[in-house]
Design a protein around this motif. Structure first.
Motif, PDB file in Angstrom:
ATOM      1  N   LEU A  83       0.765  -1.286  -0.234  1.00  0.00           N
ATOM      2  CA  LEU A  83      -0.148  -0.070  -0.113  1.00  0.00           C
ATOM      3  C   LEU A  83       0.952   1.194  -0.086  1.00  0.00           C
ATOM      4  O   LEU A  83       1.775   1.501   0.885  1.00  0.00           O
ATOM      5  N   VAL A  84       0.653   2.188  -0.823  1.00  0.00           N
ATOM      6  CA  VAL A  84       1.432   3.340  -1.114  1.00  0.00           C
ATOM      7  C   VAL A  84       0.672   4.471  -1.337  1.00  0.00           C
ATOM      8  O   VAL A  84      -0.291   4.490  -1.826  1.00  0.00           O
ATOM      9  N   ASP A  85       1.289   5.706  -1.326  1.00  0.00           N
ATOM     10  CA  ASP A  85       0.927   7.032  -1.828  1.00  0.00           C
ATOM     11  C   ASP A  85       1.491   7.119  -3.168  1.00  0.00           C
ATOM     12  O   ASP A  85       2.812   7.222  -3.362  1.00  0.00           O
ATOM     13  N   GLU A  86       0.524   7.430  -3.945  1.00  0.00           N
ATOM     14  CA  GLU A  86       1.093   7.395  -5.505  1.00  0.00           C
ATOM     15  C   GLU A  86       1.896   8.481  -5.744  1.00  0.00           C
ATOM     16  O   GLU A  86       2.548   8.733  -6.850  1.00  0.00           O
ATOM     17  N   GLY A  87       1.660   9.606  -5.040  1.00  0.00           N
ATOM     18  CA  GLY A  87       2.650  10.753  -4.886  1.00  0.00           C
ATOM     19  C   GLY A  87       3.866  10.716  -4.372  1.00  0.00           C
ATOM     20  O   GLY A  87       4.889  11.466  -4.486  1.00  0.00           O
ATOM     21  N   LEU A 118       6.604   8.550 -11.047  1.00  0.00           N
ATOM     22  CA  LEU A 118       6.782   7.586 -12.069  1.00  0.00           C
ATOM     23  C   LEU A 118       7.956   7.788 -13.172  1.00  0.00           C
ATOM     24  O   LEU A 118       8.929   6.794 -13.449  1.00  0.00           O
ATOM     25  N   TRP A 119       8.137   9.148 -13.539  1.00  0.00           N
ATOM     26  CA  TRP A 119       9.283   9.438 -14.023  1.00  0.00           C
ATOM     27  C   TRP A 119      10.602   9.208 -13.418  1.00  0.00           C
ATOM     28  O   TRP A 119      11.364   8.972 -13.850  1.00  0.00           O
ATOM     29  N   ARG A 120      10.643   9.559 -12.151  1.00  0.00           N
ATOM     30  CA  ARG A 120      11.788   9.550 -11.181  1.00  0.00           C
ATOM     31  C   ARG A 120      12.099   7.981 -11.221  1.00  0.00           C
ATOM     32  O   ARG A 120      13.410   7.824 -11.191  1.00  0.00           O
TER      33      ARG A 120
END
Length: 279
Positions: A83-87, A118-120
């Motif tokens: 479970l993650v924070d998508e930001g 996602l880019w990072r």
């Protein structure tokens, strides 16, 4: 708003979900035929499309956004889901070779932060695959499937979004042309419908899939340091000539005054005021 993870699981366990999973998984496999030795990340509810790569990729991870909820995956073996924070993805920079994003982009409330993360985490030579509902397709018009929730996209809209967030689209495919109805006849006819739709009706596919790669720019050096270095390499400028003595100017402009050696306070009657010698 995200669809709940339990609802997504139940959908993919249904006959309609089996159909969507089979059609989309086939396209994913055609795009990525070999992931040996690579790290694969799924963001959103991507587990239906990650399973074929478990025995092939070096590492497979499944990240589910906090507002969506998380389910353990796979049912057998160690858990690979989190479970993650998508930001704020808990990964190092450029640590992932392949990313599948599905049931995430259309529901997130922090799209810019998610795209930046996602880019990072994507490697410089990596690939990312976005699977989103097609705005013009039938599946986006019915809310009994997860593709009918959130913000759908056209191919043009998704391509512009990727370019605005430093991704370069490389390939675009469409999938799921079969209408979203629970019908034994439609499900049995799905392979033929998919072939016809892929040939003649791309605009009305249920799902848009765009593969992209990350744009990597050259590091820009500090302009002040570059200019300072350039000045060191340039030869010293030529000396500026000193101005000529005023007497030489008067020799050329007022020869009569100098020749007669008039007093410094005198001026030739009717002469040029510039020829006046000041003390």
């Amino acid at each position: 708003m995200f669809s709940d993870a339990v609802d997504l699981r139940d959908f993919y366990d249904s006959p309609l979900g089996h159909l969507a999973r089979r059609m989309i998984r086939r396209q994913v496999r055609e795009l990525w035929s070999d992931l040996r030795g690579q790290t694969l990340l799924g963001l959103g509810f991507a587990t239906p499309y990650l399973r074929p790569f478990r025995g092939e990729a070096e590492r497979v991870l499944s990240f589910m956004p906090a507002q969506q909820g998380v389910l353990p995956w796979p049912p057998e073996g160690p858990n690979l889901s989190a479970l993650v924070d998508e930001g704020e993805l808990p990964l190092e920079d450029a640590s992932v070779d392949r990313i599948i994003v599905t049931h995430a982009l259309e529901g997130t409330e922090q799209r810019a932060a998610m795209m930046s993360e996602l880019w990072r985490v994507l490697a410089a030579n990596g690939r990312i695959l976005f699977i989103v509902p097609n705005r013009r397709g039938l599946w986006a018009r019915f809310d009994h499937t997860p593709f009918g929730h959130g913000q759908p996209y056209t191919v043009g809209q998704l391509s512009r979004l990727l370019r605005d967030n430093r991704f370069t689209p490389t390939r675009t495919v469409n999938s799921v042309y079969t209408p979203p109805y629970v019908s034994g006849l439609l499900i049995r006819s799905a392979p033929a419908i998919e072939r016809i739709g892929d040939r003649w009706f791309n605009t009305f596919a249920g799902v848009v899939m765009i593969e992209a790669q990350k744009q990597v720019y050259a590091v820009r050096r500090d302009r002040k340091r570059v200019l300072a270095r350039a000045r060191d390499l340039i030869t010293a400028p030529r000396p500026t000539p000193a101005p000529a003595p005023r007497s030489l100017y008067l020799d050329a402009a007022c020869p009569a005054i100098l020749s007669d050696r008039l007093p410094k306070t005198n001026q030739t009657p009717g002469g040029d005021p510039a020829c006046t010698l000041s003390p």
